[in-house]
Design a protein around this motif. Structure first.
Motif, PDB file in Angstrom:
ATOM      1  N   UNK A  50     -13.523  17.184  11.238  1.00  0.00           N
ATOM      2  CA  UNK A  50     -13.945  16.009  10.463  1.00  0.00           C
ATOM      3  C   UNK A  50     -12.905  15.743   9.376  1.00  0.00           C
ATOM      4  N   UNK A  51     -12.479  14.491   9.265  1.00  0.00           N
ATOM      5  CA  UNK A  51     -11.567  14.110   8.182  1.00  0.00           C
ATOM      6  C   UNK A  51     -10.095  14.308   8.483  1.00  0.00           C
ATOM      7  N   UNK A  52      -9.758  14.974   9.583  1.00  0.00           N
ATOM      8  CA  UNK A  52      -8.334  15.249   9.875  1.00  0.00           C
ATOM      9  C   UNK A  52      -7.523  13.955   9.972  1.00  0.00           C
ATOM     10  N   UNK A  53      -8.048  12.982  10.720  1.00  0.00           N
ATOM     11  CA  UNK A  53      -7.316  11.717  10.899  1.00  0.00           C
ATOM     12  C   UNK A  53      -7.141  11.000   9.556  1.00  0.00           C
ATOM     13  N   UNK A  54      -8.204  10.990   8.736  1.00  0.00           N
ATOM     14  CA  UNK A  54      -8.135  10.297   7.442  1.00  0.00           C
ATOM     15  C   UNK A  54      -7.113  10.952   6.520  1.00  0.00           C
ATOM     16  N   UNK A  55      -7.038  12.288   6.563  1.00  0.00           N
ATOM     17  CA  UNK A  55      -6.040  12.989   5.745  1.00  0.00           C
ATOM     18  C   UNK A  55      -4.633  12.608   6.205  1.00  0.00           C
ATOM     19  N   UNK A  56      -4.409  12.614   7.520  1.00  0.00           N
ATOM     20  CA  UNK A  56      -3.088  12.233   8.046  1.00  0.00           C
ATOM     21  C   UNK A  56      -2.754  10.782   7.709  1.00  0.00           C
ATOM     22  N   UNK A  57      -3.759   9.905   7.791  1.00  0.00           N
ATOM     23  CA  UNK A  57      -3.518   8.491   7.450  1.00  0.00           C
ATOM     24  C   UNK A  57      -2.979   8.368   6.023  1.00  0.00           C
ATOM     25  N   UNK A  58      -3.593   9.114   5.105  1.00  0.00           N
ATOM     26  CA  UNK A  58      -3.154   9.067   3.706  1.00  0.00           C
ATOM     27  C   UNK A  58      -1.743   9.642   3.565  1.00  0.00           C
ATOM     28  N   UNK A  59      -1.484  10.772   4.229  1.00  0.00           N
ATOM     29  CA  UNK A  59      -0.149  11.393   4.156  1.00  0.00           C
ATOM     30  C   UNK A  59       0.912  10.416   4.661  1.00  0.00           C
ATOM     31  N   UNK A  60       0.626   9.790   5.787  1.00  0.00           N
ATOM     32  CA  UNK A  60       1.623   8.871   6.361  1.00  0.00           C
ATOM     33  C   UNK A  60       1.853   7.677   5.451  1.00  0.00           C
ATOM     34  N   UNK A  61       0.790   7.194   4.843  1.00  0.00           N
ATOM     35  CA  UNK A  61       0.927   6.067   3.917  1.00  0.00           C
ATOM     36  C   UNK A  61       1.803   6.454   2.714  1.00  0.00           C
ATOM     37  N   UNK A  62       1.632   7.676   2.248  1.00  0.00           N
ATOM     38  CA  UNK A  62       2.371   8.124   1.064  1.00  0.00           C
ATOM     39  C   UNK A  62       3.813   8.534   1.376  1.00  0.00           C
ATOM     40  N   UNK A  63       3.984   9.163   2.544  1.00  0.00           N
ATOM     41  CA  UNK A  63       5.232   9.894   2.756  1.00  0.00           C
ATOM     42  C   UNK A  63       6.127   9.392   3.876  1.00  0.00           C
ATOM     43  N   UNK A  64       5.551   8.773   4.893  1.00  0.00           N
ATOM     44  CA  UNK A  64       6.375   8.414   6.038  1.00  0.00           C
ATOM     45  C   UNK A  64       6.847   6.974   5.897  1.00  0.00           C
ATOM     46  N   UNK A  97      -6.921  16.038 -13.821  1.00  0.00           N
ATOM     47  CA  UNK A  97      -6.450  15.427 -15.077  1.00  0.00           C
ATOM     48  C   UNK A  97      -4.941  15.607 -15.221  1.00  0.00           C
ATOM     49  N   UNK A  98      -4.472  16.770 -14.832  1.00  0.00           N
ATOM     50  CA  UNK A  98      -3.038  17.085 -14.870  1.00  0.00           C
ATOM     51  C   UNK A  98      -2.265  16.130 -13.946  1.00  0.00           C
ATOM     52  N   UNK A  99      -2.789  15.928 -12.735  1.00  0.00           N
ATOM     53  CA  UNK A  99      -2.133  15.034 -11.770  1.00  0.00           C
ATOM     54  C   UNK A  99      -2.173  13.588 -12.259  1.00  0.00           C
ATOM     55  N   UNK A 100      -3.278  13.187 -12.863  1.00  0.00           N
ATOM     56  CA  UNK A 100      -3.360  11.840 -13.440  1.00  0.00           C
ATOM     57  C   UNK A 100      -2.334  11.680 -14.556  1.00  0.00           C
ATOM     58  N   UNK A 101      -2.199  12.716 -15.372  1.00  0.00           N
ATOM     59  CA  UNK A 101      -1.261  12.667 -16.504  1.00  0.00           C
ATOM     60  C   UNK A 101       0.156  12.363 -16.015  1.00  0.00           C
ATOM     61  N   UNK A 102       0.528  12.971 -14.897  1.00  0.00           N
ATOM     62  CA  UNK A 102       1.878  12.760 -14.362  1.00  0.00           C
ATOM     63  C   UNK A 102       1.943  11.592 -13.355  1.00  0.00           C
ATOM     64  N   UNK A 103       0.848  10.830 -13.271  1.00  0.00           N
ATOM     65  CA  UNK A 103       0.804   9.660 -12.368  1.00  0.00           C
ATOM     66  C   UNK A 103       1.149  10.004 -10.924  1.00  0.00           C
ATOM     67  N   UNK A 104       0.630  11.140 -10.466  1.00  0.00           N
ATOM     68  CA  UNK A 104       0.880  11.559  -9.084  1.00  0.00           C
ATOM     69  C   UNK A 104      -0.293  11.083  -8.218  1.00  0.00           C
ATOM     70  N   UNK A 105      -0.019  10.337  -7.142  1.00  0.00           N
ATOM     71  CA  UNK A 105      -1.106   9.910  -6.262  1.00  0.00           C
ATOM     72  C   UNK A 105      -1.905  11.111  -5.750  1.00  0.00           C
ATOM     73  N   UNK A 106      -3.238  10.949  -5.699  1.00  0.00           N
ATOM     74  CA  UNK A 106      -4.106  12.078  -5.353  1.00  0.00           C
ATOM     75  C   UNK A 106      -5.040  11.724  -4.201  1.00  0.00           C
ATOM     76  N   UNK A 107      -5.127  12.673  -3.266  1.00  0.00           N
ATOM     77  CA  UNK A 107      -6.195  12.651  -2.265  1.00  0.00           C
ATOM     78  C   UNK A 107      -7.047  13.892  -2.522  1.00  0.00           C
ATOM     79  N   UNK A 108      -8.307  13.683  -2.896  1.00  0.00           N
ATOM     80  CA  UNK A 108      -9.215  14.827  -3.050  1.00  0.00           C
ATOM     81  C   UNK A 108      -9.843  15.095  -1.690  1.00  0.00           C
ATOM     82  N   UNK A 109      -9.758  16.342  -1.242  1.00  0.00           N
ATOM     83  CA  UNK A 109     -10.343  16.736   0.040  1.00  0.00           C
ATOM     84  C   UNK A 109     -11.474  17.727  -0.229  1.00  0.00           C
ATOM     85  N   UNK A 110     -12.683  17.313   0.138  1.00  0.00           N
ATOM     86  CA  UNK A 110     -13.846  18.208   0.026  1.00  0.00           C
ATOM     87  C   UNK A 110     -13.930  19.048   1.289  1.00  0.00           C
ATOM     88  N   UNK A 111     -13.673  20.345   1.168  1.00  0.00           N
ATOM     89  CA  UNK A 111     -13.577  21.224   2.347  1.00  0.00           C
ATOM     90  C   UNK A 111     -14.940  21.800   2.739  1.00  0.00           C
TER      91      UNK A 111
END
Length: 197
Positions: free
Chosen positions: A180-194, A128-142
């Motif tokens: 499991x999920x490593x590639x998908x996490x990196x895909x999101x990071x690259x989309x957001x940051x690179x 909710x805090x991250x939504x409030x500040x409009x920060x893009x979120x990736x939830x990772x279920x570990x």
């Protein structure tokens, strides 16, 4: 991204200590012991670079990891650890809020939850805090390797529902054990940051 060079640049507690390189930043937040260090180590192909602590609540600073001179991972203190005093918790909360609400370089936050359990009230408050500040979120279920494949769809539904994920939020199930999920996490990071050249 192929990672060969990673460096812990600084452990900061206030804005004047933040790095000044203007690299995009991805923050990692979650409860103590949710597996943040394991996720960082998996993403950067290291065994023990981000220290996994046997004492929850040990990270008390914003740790900036310079990844390949292209971006920073910012390890945020874990929340919800009972043995930390109320005063200490309030200090962390101010430090974290200052970072999230003012940092121009922040491109998104990876919010980790333990996939074996229903997200806690603190997990819900964090998103909710991250939504409030409009920060893009990736939830990772570990720790998804601990859950049979037949039950993983149910886990996804539970996380989405409990955390009120919106259409812009992303969810990845992750395991540091079998990657499991490593590639998908990196895909999101690259989309957001690179940035594309």
């Amino acid at each position: 991204m192929e990672v060969h060079n990673v460096e812990l640049t600084i452990s900061a507690v206030k804005p004047e200590q933040y790095p000044d390189k203007d690299f995009p930043e991805i923050a990692l937040a979650g409860r103590s012991n949710v597996g943040k260090s394991s996720l960082i180590n998996t993403l950067i192909n290291r065994k023990n670079y981000a220290r996994t602590s046997s004492q929850p609540g040990k990270t008390q600073t914003l740790n900036f990891y310079n990844v390949e001179e292209q971006l920073y991972f910012v390890d945020v203190p874990g929340y919800g650890y009972a043995k930390v005093s109320q005063k200490e918790r309030e200090k962390w909360a101010r430090m974290i809020e200052t970072y999230f609400s003012t940092r121009q370089e922040l491109r998104g936050t990876i919010n980790l939850v333990d996939a074996r359990h229903e997200p806690s009230e603190l997990d819900v408050q964090m998103i909710e805090f991250l939504h409030y500040y409009n920060i893009p979120v990736l939830v990772v279920g570990t720790k998804i390797d601990k859950i049979p494949k037949s039950k993983r769809n149910k886990v996804e539904s539970q996380i989405k529902k409990k955390m009120h994920l919106n259409k812009n939020d992303h969810l990845v199930l992750f395991s540091a054990v079998d990657k499991t999920g490593k590639k998908e996490v990196w895909d999101w990071i690259e989309k957001m940051a690179i940035k594309e050249d």
